[in-house]
Scaffold this active site. Sequence first.
Site, mmCIF file in Angstrom:
data_model
loop_
_atom_site.group_PDB
_atom_site.id
_atom_site.type_symbol
_atom_site.label_atom_id
_atom_site.label_comp_id
_atom_site.label_asym_id
_atom_site.label_seq_id
_atom_site.Cartn_x
_atom_site.Cartn_y
_atom_site.Cartn_z
ATOM 1 N N LYS A 41 0.911 -1.212 0.148
ATOM 2 C CA LYS A 41 -0.057 -0.175 0.199
ATOM 3 C C LYS A 41 0.911 1.209 0.031
ATOM 4 O O LYS A 41 0.462 2.336 0.329
ATOM 5 C CB LYS A 41 -1.012 -0.048 1.135
ATOM 6 C CG LYS A 41 -1.816 -1.227 1.393
ATOM 7 C CD LYS A 41 -2.277 -1.852 -0.134
ATOM 8 C CE LYS A 41 -3.405 -0.983 -0.698
ATOM 9 N NZ LYS A 41 -3.549 -1.482 -2.003
ATOM 10 N N THR A 44 3.338 1.121 -4.834
ATOM 11 C CA THR A 44 4.014 0.119 -5.923
ATOM 12 C C THR A 44 3.342 0.167 -7.247
ATOM 13 O O THR A 44 4.133 0.150 -8.153
ATOM 14 C CB THR A 44 3.535 -1.453 -5.259
ATOM 15 O OG1 THR A 44 3.260 -1.418 -4.011
ATOM 16 C CG2 THR A 44 4.667 -2.526 -5.820
ATOM 17 N N TRP A 46 1.517 2.333 -8.573
ATOM 18 C CA TRP A 46 1.787 3.554 -9.077
ATOM 19 C C TRP A 46 3.234 3.824 -9.648
ATOM 20 O O TRP A 46 3.746 4.122 -10.918
ATOM 21 C CB TRP A 46 1.697 4.482 -8.141
ATOM 22 C CG TRP A 46 1.794 5.953 -8.526
ATOM 23 C CD1 TRP A 46 1.819 6.645 -9.743
ATOM 24 C CD2 TRP A 46 1.568 7.185 -7.845
ATOM 25 N NE1 TRP A 46 1.896 7.905 -9.937
ATOM 26 C CE2 TRP A 46 1.627 8.335 -8.606
ATOM 27 C CE3 TRP A 46 1.562 7.514 -6.516
ATOM 28 C CZ2 TRP A 46 1.760 9.518 -8.122
ATOM 29 C CZ3 TRP A 46 1.683 8.722 -5.768
ATOM 30 C CH2 TRP A 46 1.575 9.791 -6.777
ATOM 31 N N HIS A 100 7.158 -7.510 -2.084
ATOM 32 C CA HIS A 100 6.716 -6.717 -1.018
ATOM 33 C C HIS A 100 7.597 -7.349 0.121
ATOM 34 O O HIS A 100 7.578 -6.949 1.224
ATOM 35 C CB HIS A 100 5.223 -6.945 -0.539
ATOM 36 C CG HIS A 100 4.298 -6.102 -1.120
ATOM 37 N ND1 HIS A 100 4.449 -4.807 -1.717
ATOM 38 C CD2 HIS A 100 3.071 -6.457 -1.524
ATOM 39 C CE1 HIS A 100 3.568 -4.410 -2.470
ATOM 40 N NE2 HIS A 100 2.439 -5.536 -2.311
ATOM 41 N N SER A 130 -4.789 2.582 4.209
ATOM 42 C CA SER A 130 -4.940 2.009 3.113
ATOM 43 C C SER A 130 -4.864 0.337 3.218
ATOM 44 O O SER A 130 -5.684 -0.249 2.571
ATOM 45 C CB SER A 130 -3.761 2.374 2.045
ATOM 46 O OG SER A 130 -3.811 1.718 0.813
ATOM 47 N N SER A 220 -0.989 9.616 -13.527
ATOM 48 C CA SER A 220 -1.955 10.336 -12.883
ATOM 49 C C SER A 220 -3.115 9.137 -11.954
ATOM 50 O O SER A 220 -3.187 8.297 -12.550
ATOM 51 C CB SER A 220 -2.615 11.388 -13.157
ATOM 52 O OG SER A 220 -3.530 11.125 -14.065
ATOM 53 N N PHE A 221 -3.479 9.517 -10.872
ATOM 54 C CA PHE A 221 -4.360 8.847 -10.241
ATOM 55 C C PHE A 221 -5.563 8.632 -11.156
ATOM 56 O O PHE A 221 -6.017 7.610 -11.356
ATOM 57 C CB PHE A 221 -4.877 9.305 -8.800
ATOM 58 C CG PHE A 221 -5.854 8.444 -8.001
ATOM 59 C CD1 PHE A 221 -5.536 7.371 -7.424
ATOM 60 C CD2 PHE A 221 -7.127 8.768 -8.320
ATOM 61 C CE1 PHE A 221 -6.333 6.770 -6.731
ATOM 62 C CE2 PHE A 221 -8.145 7.975 -7.594
ATOM 63 C CZ PHE A 221 -7.617 6.877 -6.921
ATOM 64 N N MET A 224 -4.779 6.482 -14.320
ATOM 65 C CA MET A 224 -4.701 4.917 -13.720
ATOM 66 C C MET A 224 -6.066 4.222 -13.484
ATOM 67 O O MET A 224 -6.167 3.254 -13.738
ATOM 68 C CB MET A 224 -3.545 4.897 -12.857
ATOM 69 C CG MET A 224 -2.065 4.950 -13.299
ATOM 70 S SD MET A 224 -0.766 4.794 -11.918
ATOM 71 C CE MET A 224 -1.216 3.005 -11.543
ATOM 72 N N PHE A 247 -9.213 -1.415 -5.754
ATOM 73 C CA PHE A 247 -8.033 -1.003 -5.658
ATOM 74 C C PHE A 247 -7.524 0.420 -5.816
ATOM 75 O O PHE A 247 -7.042 0.987 -4.587
ATOM 76 C CB PHE A 247 -7.170 -2.094 -6.670
ATOM 77 C CG PHE A 247 -5.752 -1.556 -6.513
ATOM 78 C CD1 PHE A 247 -4.985 -2.455 -5.689
ATOM 79 C CD2 PHE A 247 -4.999 -0.632 -7.001
ATOM 80 C CE1 PHE A 247 -3.637 -2.188 -5.436
ATOM 81 C CE2 PHE A 247 -3.617 -0.456 -6.798
ATOM 82 C CZ PHE A 247 -3.082 -1.447 -5.915
ATOM 83 N N MET A 248 -7.911 1.239 -6.586
ATOM 84 C CA MET A 248 -7.591 2.493 -6.952
ATOM 85 C C MET A 248 -8.651 3.232 -5.899
ATOM 86 O O MET A 248 -9.893 3.725 -6.331
ATOM 87 C CB MET A 248 -7.735 3.085 -8.253
ATOM 88 C CG MET A 248 -6.686 2.474 -9.165
ATOM 89 S SD MET A 248 -5.014 2.935 -8.847
ATOM 90 C CE MET A 248 -5.066 4.448 -9.537
ATOM 91 N N ARG A 249 -8.387 3.520 -4.756
ATOM 92 C CA ARG A 249 -9.322 3.833 -3.857
ATOM 93 C C ARG A 249 -9.220 5.479 -3.638
ATOM 94 O O ARG A 249 -10.283 6.194 -4.212
ATOM 95 C CB ARG A 249 -9.024 3.276 -2.273
ATOM 96 C CG ARG A 249 -10.171 3.209 -1.386
ATOM 97 C CD ARG A 249 -9.575 2.509 -0.036
ATOM 98 N NE ARG A 249 -8.266 3.241 0.667
ATOM 99 C CZ ARG A 249 -8.523 4.226 1.510
ATOM 100 N NH1 ARG A 249 -9.543 4.497 1.970
ATOM 101 N NH2 ARG A 249 -7.204 4.758 1.817
HETATM 102 P P1 A3P Z 1 -5.251 4.480 -1.158
HETATM 103 O O1 A3P Z 1 -5.577 3.011 -0.662
HETATM 104 O O2 A3P Z 1 -5.018 5.119 -0.069
HETATM 105 O O3 A3P Z 1 -6.045 4.901 -2.086
HETATM 106 P P2 A3P Z 1 0.065 -0.466 -3.657
HETATM 107 O O4 A3P Z 1 0.181 -0.356 -5.222
HETATM 108 O O5 A3P Z 1 1.434 -0.325 -3.152
HETATM 109 O O6 A3P Z 1 -0.865 -1.402 -3.354
HETATM 110 O O7 A3P Z 1 -0.624 0.958 -3.319
HETATM 111 C C1 A3P Z 1 -1.841 1.331 -3.499
HETATM 112 C C2 A3P Z 1 -2.024 2.606 -2.822
HETATM 113 O O8 A3P Z 1 -1.585 3.587 -3.856
HETATM 114 C C3 A3P Z 1 -3.804 3.143 -2.898
HETATM 115 O O9 A3P Z 1 -4.036 3.950 -2.004
HETATM 116 C C4 A3P Z 1 -3.899 3.707 -4.416
HETATM 117 O O10 A3P Z 1 -5.154 4.275 -4.632
HETATM 118 C C5 A3P Z 1 -2.746 4.251 -4.412
HETATM 119 N N1 A3P Z 1 -2.155 4.681 -5.793
HETATM 120 C C6 A3P Z 1 -2.139 4.000 -6.853
HETATM 121 N N2 A3P Z 1 -2.037 4.632 -8.210
HETATM 122 C C7 A3P Z 1 -1.817 6.045 -7.474
HETATM 123 C C8 A3P Z 1 -1.442 7.096 -8.312
HETATM 124 N N3 A3P Z 1 -1.415 7.143 -9.482
HETATM 125 N N4 A3P Z 1 -1.449 8.416 -7.585
HETATM 126 C C9 A3P Z 1 -1.782 8.374 -6.164
HETATM 127 N N5 A3P Z 1 -2.056 7.169 -5.702
HETATM 128 C C10 A3P Z 1 -2.085 5.979 -6.387
#
Ligand code: A3P
Length: 287
Positions: A41, A44, A46, A100, A130, A220-221, A224, A247-249
């Site tokens: 979380k 990764t 991203w 991880h 997260s 960008s969030f 993606m 996943f993209m919360r």
């Molecule tokens: P949240 O649960 O706070 O939204 P991982 O890939 O390590 O599992 O991390 C997931 C976290 O990264 C999630 O956080 C997800 O929304 C966030 N995330 C993924 N892509 C992102 C992006 N482009 N910009 C910002 N946050 C991103």
Amino acid sequence: MPGKLTVLEGVTIAEAITAKWEQIWNFQARDGDVLIDTYPKSGTTWMQEIVDLILHDGDEQICRRAPTFERMPFIELLHLMKPGIEVVNAMPSPRVLKSHLAVHLVPPSFWEHNCKVIYVARNAKDTATSYYHFDQTVQFHPDPVSWEDYLEQFMKGDVGWGSWYDHVKGFWEQKDKRNVLYIFFEDMKKTPQQVIRKVAKFLGKDLSEDLLNKIVKLSSFEHMRDNPMANNSGFPKEILDQSKIVFMRKGAVGDWKTMFTARQKEVFEDHYKRQMESSTLKFQDPK
Ligand code: A3P
């Protein structure tokens, strides 16, 4: 049925992973492979998207060739899902891989081949927040009972992939001795241009201003979230059940404020101080 956790070399980890530990530990990295390692979380996926875009000169179509987990396989889950170890072994070099695993559990072949490792760390409170939501989707982990209990387990390191504190400190201590680029999620949010430039330099790529801006936009969030090849919506349901939580919360800094009570914040920060005081690692703590 929810999965179970066990302990491997001091790290709490899913039984689904230790069941194939020999295969995972003996993973054969090659010269030129890049490993993206994080505590869960921490951004990764991203970082995976950023790296793929850098290596493919921002070509959006190529970066949509397959879902993230096929483009950049997850080394400790290869026995549970596609693409599987045989396909990964046959992938052309250089490969980008995800893990991880805590620093002392990274398969030794990565260090033997001096592979580049990109480590992403995210502040503890947002990571716990997260992870609490995400663990409601992870089928090989126990289901979180309540936020209160989950937060205590997080502080004890009693969640999948172990202690956040040990994980972030472990890579921090190794970063100058090994080929590790240490990146913070909060910097990715605040100054994506600077971070992407740094990652590109680490990978031996020089980006034009236009290409850099394109990569910022494509990673960008919002972009993606709407890209089925980057938003993990295609993750097998037996592993991630996203029917309630996607996943993209939120992808925000400071989201912990929606979960922590004043008392939890106080207890957490006191515990944090004790866990981190001996380290030179400092996070931007979103107030
Ligand atoms: P949240 O649960 O706070 O939204 P991982 O890939 O390590 O599992 O991390 C997931 C976290 O990264 C999630 O956080 C997800 O929304 C966030 N995330 C993924 N892509 C992102 C992006 N482009 N910009 C910002 N946050 C991103």
